[in-house]
Write an enzyme that holds these catalytic residues in place. Structure first.
Site, PDB file in Angstrom:
ATOM      1  N   GLY A 246       0.832  -1.218   0.000  1.00 56.42           N
ATOM      2  CA  GLY A 246       0.000   0.000   0.000  1.00 56.42           C
ATOM      3  C   GLY A 246       0.854   1.250   0.000  1.00 56.42           C
ATOM      4  O   GLY A 246       0.522   2.263   0.624  1.00 56.42           O
TER       5      GLY A 246
ATOM      6  N   LEU B  30       1.663   3.569  -2.163  1.00 58.05           N
ATOM      7  CA  LEU B  30       1.438   4.809  -2.919  1.00 58.05           C
ATOM      8  C   LEU B  30       0.446   5.741  -2.230  1.00 58.05           C
ATOM      9  O   LEU B  30      -0.039   6.697  -2.829  1.00 58.05           O
ATOM     10  CB  LEU B  30       0.943   4.490  -4.333  1.00 58.05           C
ATOM     11  CG  LEU B  30       1.952   3.785  -5.235  1.00 58.05           C
ATOM     12  CD1 LEU B  30       1.375   3.598  -6.630  1.00 58.05           C
ATOM     13  CD2 LEU B  30       3.271   4.555  -5.307  1.00 58.05           C
TER      14      LEU B  30
ATOM     15  N   LEU C 198       1.504   7.904   3.164  1.00 58.04           N
ATOM     16  CA  LEU C 198       2.715   7.686   3.954  1.00 58.04           C
ATOM     17  C   LEU C 198       3.803   6.842   3.277  1.00 58.04           C
ATOM     18  O   LEU C 198       4.973   6.939   3.632  1.00 58.04           O
ATOM     19  CB  LEU C 198       2.346   7.007   5.286  1.00 58.04           C
ATOM     20  CG  LEU C 198       1.269   7.699   6.139  1.00 58.04           C
ATOM     21  CD1 LEU C 198       1.115   6.985   7.471  1.00 58.04           C
ATOM     22  CD2 LEU C 198       1.609   9.170   6.361  1.00 58.04           C
TER      23      LEU C 198
ATOM     24  N   ASP D 253      -1.055  -7.019  -4.795  1.00 59.64           N
ATOM     25  CA  ASP D 253      -2.411  -6.941  -4.234  1.00 59.64           C
ATOM     26  C   ASP D 253      -2.419  -7.823  -2.990  1.00 59.64           C
ATOM     27  O   ASP D 253      -2.248  -9.040  -3.088  1.00 59.64           O
ATOM     28  CB  ASP D 253      -3.407  -7.462  -5.278  1.00 59.64           C
ATOM     29  CG  ASP D 253      -4.838  -7.400  -4.763  1.00 59.64           C
ATOM     30  OD1 ASP D 253      -5.052  -7.134  -3.562  1.00 59.64           O
ATOM     31  OD2 ASP D 253      -5.751  -7.633  -5.586  1.00 59.64           O
TER      32      ASP D 253
ATOM     33  N   TYR E 133     -13.046   0.734  10.080  1.00 56.12           N
ATOM     34  CA  TYR E 133     -11.601   1.000  10.129  1.00 56.12           C
ATOM     35  C   TYR E 133     -11.053   0.682  11.526  1.00 56.12           C
ATOM     36  O   TYR E 133     -10.075  -0.064  11.680  1.00 56.12           O
ATOM     37  CB  TYR E 133     -11.371   2.470   9.765  1.00 56.12           C
ATOM     38  CG  TYR E 133      -9.937   2.954   9.822  1.00 56.12           C
ATOM     39  CD1 TYR E 133      -8.945   2.368   9.045  1.00 56.12           C
ATOM     40  CD2 TYR E 133      -9.590   4.046  10.626  1.00 56.12           C
ATOM     41  CE1 TYR E 133      -7.636   2.849   9.075  1.00 56.12           C
ATOM     42  CE2 TYR E 133      -8.291   4.533  10.656  1.00 56.12           C
ATOM     43  CZ  TYR E 133      -7.314   3.925   9.883  1.00 56.12           C
ATOM     44  OH  TYR E 133      -6.029   4.408   9.915  1.00 56.12           O
TER      45      TYR E 133
ATOM     46  N   LYS F  64      -8.585  -2.366  12.801  1.00 52.42           N
ATOM     47  CA  LYS F  64      -7.270  -2.086  13.395  1.00 52.42           C
ATOM     48  C   LYS F  64      -7.121  -2.755  14.771  1.00 52.42           C
ATOM     49  O   LYS F  64      -6.032  -3.226  15.114  1.00 52.42           O
ATOM     50  CB  LYS F  64      -7.042  -0.576  13.494  1.00 52.42           C
ATOM     51  CG  LYS F  64      -6.802   0.095  12.143  1.00 52.42           C
ATOM     52  CD  LYS F  64      -5.503  -0.379  11.473  1.00 52.42           C
ATOM     53  CE  LYS F  64      -5.180   0.404  10.217  1.00 52.42           C
ATOM     54  NZ  LYS F  64      -3.934   0.026   9.575  1.00 52.42           N
TER      55      LYS F  64
ATOM     56  N   ILE G 242      -1.736  11.943  10.659  1.00 53.83           N
ATOM     57  CA  ILE G 242      -0.399  12.305  10.160  1.00 53.83           C
ATOM     58  C   ILE G 242      -0.522  13.450   9.144  1.00 53.83           C
ATOM     59  O   ILE G 242      -1.355  13.409   8.235  1.00 53.83           O
ATOM     60  CB  ILE G 242       0.296  11.084   9.504  1.00 53.83           C
ATOM     61  CG1 ILE G 242       0.344   9.889  10.490  1.00 53.83           C
ATOM     62  CG2 ILE G 242       1.697  11.463   9.041  1.00 53.83           C
ATOM     63  CD1 ILE G 242       1.055  10.144  11.799  1.00 53.83           C
TER      64      ILE G 242
HETATM   65  N1  LIG Z   1      -2.391   8.833   7.275  1.00 60.50           N
HETATM   66  C1  LIG Z   1      -2.728   8.836   8.558  1.00 60.50           C
HETATM   67  O1  LIG Z   1      -3.052   9.876   9.142  1.00 60.50           O
HETATM   68  C2  LIG Z   1      -2.701   7.555   9.314  1.00 60.50           C
HETATM   69  C3  LIG Z   1      -2.432   6.346   8.706  1.00 60.50           C
HETATM   70  N2  LIG Z   1      -2.447   5.178   9.443  1.00 60.50           N
HETATM   71  C4  LIG Z   1      -2.195   3.914   8.796  1.00 60.50           C
HETATM   72  O2  LIG Z   1      -1.020   3.982   8.018  1.00 60.50           O
HETATM   73  C5  LIG Z   1      -1.166   3.190   6.835  1.00 60.50           C
HETATM   74  C6  LIG Z   1      -0.860   4.036   5.612  1.00 60.50           C
HETATM   75  O3  LIG Z   1      -1.751   5.127   5.628  1.00 60.50           O
HETATM   76  P1  LIG Z   1      -1.925   6.093   4.374  1.00 60.50           P
HETATM   77  O4  LIG Z   1      -0.728   6.089   3.522  1.00 60.50           O
HETATM   78  O5  LIG Z   1      -2.432   7.364   4.907  1.00 60.50           O
HETATM   79  O6  LIG Z   1      -3.138   5.364   3.609  1.00 60.50           O
HETATM   80  P2  LIG Z   1      -3.720   5.705   2.170  1.00 60.50           P
HETATM   81  O7  LIG Z   1      -5.180   5.468   2.198  1.00 60.50           O
HETATM   82  O8  LIG Z   1      -3.234   7.014   1.696  1.00 60.50           O
HETATM   83  O9  LIG Z   1      -3.016   4.581   1.275  1.00 60.50           O
HETATM   84  C7  LIG Z   1      -3.379   3.229   1.360  1.00 60.50           C
HETATM   85  C8  LIG Z   1      -2.885   2.498   0.114  1.00 60.50           C
HETATM   86  O10 LIG Z   1      -3.357   1.155   0.163  1.00 60.50           O
HETATM   87  C9  LIG Z   1      -3.524   0.738  -1.174  1.00 60.50           C
HETATM   88  N3  LIG Z   1      -4.399  -0.444  -1.272  1.00 60.50           N
HETATM   89  C10 LIG Z   1      -5.748  -0.509  -1.228  1.00 60.50           C
HETATM   90  N4  LIG Z   1      -6.161  -1.774  -1.463  1.00 60.50           N
HETATM   91  C11 LIG Z   1      -5.040  -2.519  -1.663  1.00 60.50           C
HETATM   92  C12 LIG Z   1      -4.814  -3.891  -1.956  1.00 60.50           C
HETATM   93  N5  LIG Z   1      -5.822  -4.757  -2.129  1.00 60.50           N
HETATM   94  N6  LIG Z   1      -3.542  -4.305  -2.068  1.00 60.50           N
HETATM   95  C13 LIG Z   1      -2.501  -3.451  -1.929  1.00 60.50           C
HETATM   96  N7  LIG Z   1      -2.659  -2.139  -1.652  1.00 60.50           N
HETATM   97  C14 LIG Z   1      -3.915  -1.681  -1.518  1.00 60.50           C
HETATM   98  C15 LIG Z   1      -4.135   1.954  -1.861  1.00 60.50           C
HETATM   99  O11 LIG Z   1      -3.975   1.876  -3.268  1.00 60.50           O
HETATM  100  C16 LIG Z   1      -3.376   3.097  -1.207  1.00 60.50           C
HETATM  101  O12 LIG Z   1      -2.301   3.523  -1.994  1.00 60.50           O
HETATM  102  C17 LIG Z   1      -2.600   2.637   6.859  1.00 60.50           C
HETATM  103  O13 LIG Z   1      -2.581   1.334   7.345  1.00 60.50           O
HETATM  104  C18 LIG Z   1      -3.311   3.549   7.839  1.00 60.50           C
HETATM  105  O14 LIG Z   1      -4.346   2.900   8.505  1.00 60.50           O
HETATM  106  C19 LIG Z   1      -2.746   5.178  10.772  1.00 60.50           C
HETATM  107  C20 LIG Z   1      -3.046   6.338  11.416  1.00 60.50           C
HETATM  108  C21 LIG Z   1      -2.970   7.613  10.751  1.00 60.50           C
HETATM  109  C1  LIG Z   2      -6.067   8.884  12.105  1.00 64.15           C
HETATM  110  C2  LIG Z   2      -6.225   7.952  10.996  1.00 64.15           C
HETATM  111  O1  LIG Z   2      -6.117   6.771  11.178  1.00 64.15           O
HETATM  112  C3  LIG Z   2      -6.548   8.458   9.633  1.00 64.15           C
HETATM  113  N1  LIG Z   2      -5.835   9.660   9.316  1.00 64.15           N
HETATM  114  C4  LIG Z   2      -8.032   8.735   9.539  1.00 64.15           C
HETATM  115  O2  LIG Z   2      -8.409   9.878   9.847  1.00 64.15           O
HETATM  116  O3  LIG Z   2      -8.770   7.804   9.210  1.00 64.15           O
END
Ligand SMILES: NC(=O)C1=CN([C@@H]2O[C@H](COP(=O)(O)OP(=O)(O)OC[C@H]3O[C@@H](n4cnc5c(N)ncnc54)[C@H](O)[C@@H]3O)[C@@H](O)[C@H]2O)C=CC1
Ligand SMILES: CC(=O)[C@H](N)C(=O)O
EC number: 1.1.1.103
Length: 373
Positions: free
Chosen positions: A62, A64, A67, A106, A195, A199, A225
């Site tokens: 995941g 792209l 983060l 995937d 969600y 988690k 973040i």
């Molecule tokens: N961004 C934030 O504020 C926070 C993020 N997190 C966790 O950090 C991790 C990364 O977060 P972000 O980058 O913000 O998420 P995001 O939603 O921006 O990116 C998630 C990625 O997962 C990919 N994805 C979806 N289905 C998929 C599949 N079947 N196989 C492979 N990839 C797949 C999407 O294409 C996407 O690029 C997540 O697990 C999220 O829960 C936790 C707390 C806060």
């Molecule tokens: C705090 C997180 O897990 C995320 N940024 C969301 O708002 O869903």
């Protein structure tokens, strides 16, 4: 016993250790009385140099999203470009594709995941694929598949191949019955989003695999973040990213949460550093496998006030999204991360003033470049 023969034997035993490149060698180098660089050229190391073999081989799933690209670039500085593979189901933009190894993966396809781990001799896996809080509520069945079934695949592959596994959790793993100010590591967890439920499931499954199978599972509960050069993927804390872009571009911002909604937040540099630090922490320093990490906590009104110090014409208006507001009202207001600070020395660098200056500088210089072009 001839020295060269003894070294060969030790080297070959080291090569037989489990796939996780992070484990201590069978015999520590101090036992040999020689540093790795002193091992003779004819020792049986095949074509891999000692320092290459010693680095973890990393896969980010995941990758792209908001983060993953930042994590890849951070880890590549530490472990070398070719030791960090970014993966996703989406097509990477050119600059990402050219910046280091990228592969289609995937997480719902177990065989594909296993093939990638085996073919690339992966030893550390950062599992970032997920549907976040707001998009998860809009598509519960997909969120259930990606966040729960996908996690099961990742856990099985990690266990099968002796990987060190990082899975991020979130403030969203708590709910309205959790203590909210502050929220400790161990307390009631009854989230009301798919969600959050997924988690909590990830935290518990990871810990179960750790106790049952010895899987080296490590997990941080991230706050919201905030990043400058990547877009958020559909969460409740997204406003705190968008506000900087709109403040610089338009001088105004419409917020989808109430002005008094307090949530824990963190700048991306702190988040990536915390992630690497917990992955590198000696196992014996970890009294738990899932930790809260925190940096700051603010409301939209407080954030707007801080932005006003730099952009005096800035205006914020409120148009509350009931789904996001209900989610935010059930989440922690402040996060207690004292265990992370105590066990492995976690310390954040960015508080609200540094965050605002850094974000505005980034967007300001971007918009000046755009104007110049
Ligand atoms: N961004 C934030 O504020 C926070 C993020 N997190 C966790 O950090 C991790 C990364 O977060 P972000 O980058 O913000 O998420 P995001 O939603 O921006 O990116 C998630 C990625 O997962 C990919 N994805 C979806 N289905 C998929 C599949 N079947 N196989 C492979 N990839 C797949 C999407 O294409 C996407 O690029 C997540 O697990 C999220 O829960 C936790 C707390 C806060
Ligand atoms: C705090 C997180 O897990 C995320 N940024 C969301 O708002 O869903």
């Amino acid at each position: 016993m001839p020295v060269v023969w003894m070294l060969r034997r030790v080297a070959s035993r080291m090569l037989q250790r489990p796939a996780c490149g992070c484990q201590a060698p069978v015999l520590p180098s101090r036992f040999l009385g020689t540093s790795p660089q002193q091992i003779p050229a004819d020792a049986n190391f095949h074509s891999t140099s000692f320092s290459e073999a010693d680095q973890p081989r990393v896969l980010i799933t995941g990758g792209l999203g908001q983060l993953g690209v930042g994590l890849a670039s951070f880890l590549r500085k530490r472990f070398g470009k070719d030791n960090v593979i970014l993966s996703d189901i989406r097509k990477p933009p050119e600059h990402v594709f050219l910046s280091g190894p990228f592969i289609y993966s995937d997480i719902l396809d177990y065989k594909n995941l296993r093939e990638i781990v085996v073919n690339n001799r992966v030893t550390w896996l950062f599992h970032y694929s997920a549907l976040l809080s707001a998009v998860g509520e809009a598509n519960v069945s997909l969120a259930r598949a990606v966040n729960i079934t996908g996690l099961h695949n990742v856990l099985d592959v990690a266990e099968e191949h002796g990987l060190r596994l990082f899975v991020p959790s979130t403030i969203g793993a708590f709910g309205p019955t959790s203590p909210r100010n502050p929220t400790p590591d161990l307390c009631i967890q009854r989230p009301r989003t798919i969600y959050g439920v997924s988690k909590v499931h990830a935290e518990l499954m990871g810990e179960y695999y750790y106790y049952r199978h010895g899987l080296d599972f490590r997990c941080l509960r991230y706050p919201g973040i905030i990043s400058a050069d990547s877009q958020p993927g559909g969460g409740t804390t997204d406003y705190a990213v968008q506000i900087f872009h709109d403040a610089v571009k338009n001088g105004r911002f419409e917020c989808n949460l109430k002005p008094s909604t307090r949530l824990p937040m963190m700048y991306i540099d702190d988040c990536l550093r915390a992630t690497l630090e917990v992955m590198e922490a000696p196992a014996e320093s970890l009294s738990m496998r899932t930790y809260n990490v925190n940096a700051m906590s603010f409301t939209p009104a407080e954030l707007a006030q801080e932005i006003l110090k730099h952009v005096p014409e800035f205006q914020i208006t409120y148009n509350v999204d009931p789904v996001r507001q209900a989610i935010a009202d059930s989440w922690p207001m402040n996060f207690d991360d004292s265990n992370a600070r105590k066990d492995w020395g976690w310390k954040h660098d960015f508080d609200l003033p540094e965050l605002v200056t850094t974000m505005l500088n980034f967007h300001g210089s971007e918009s000046r470049v755009a104007q110049a072009n």
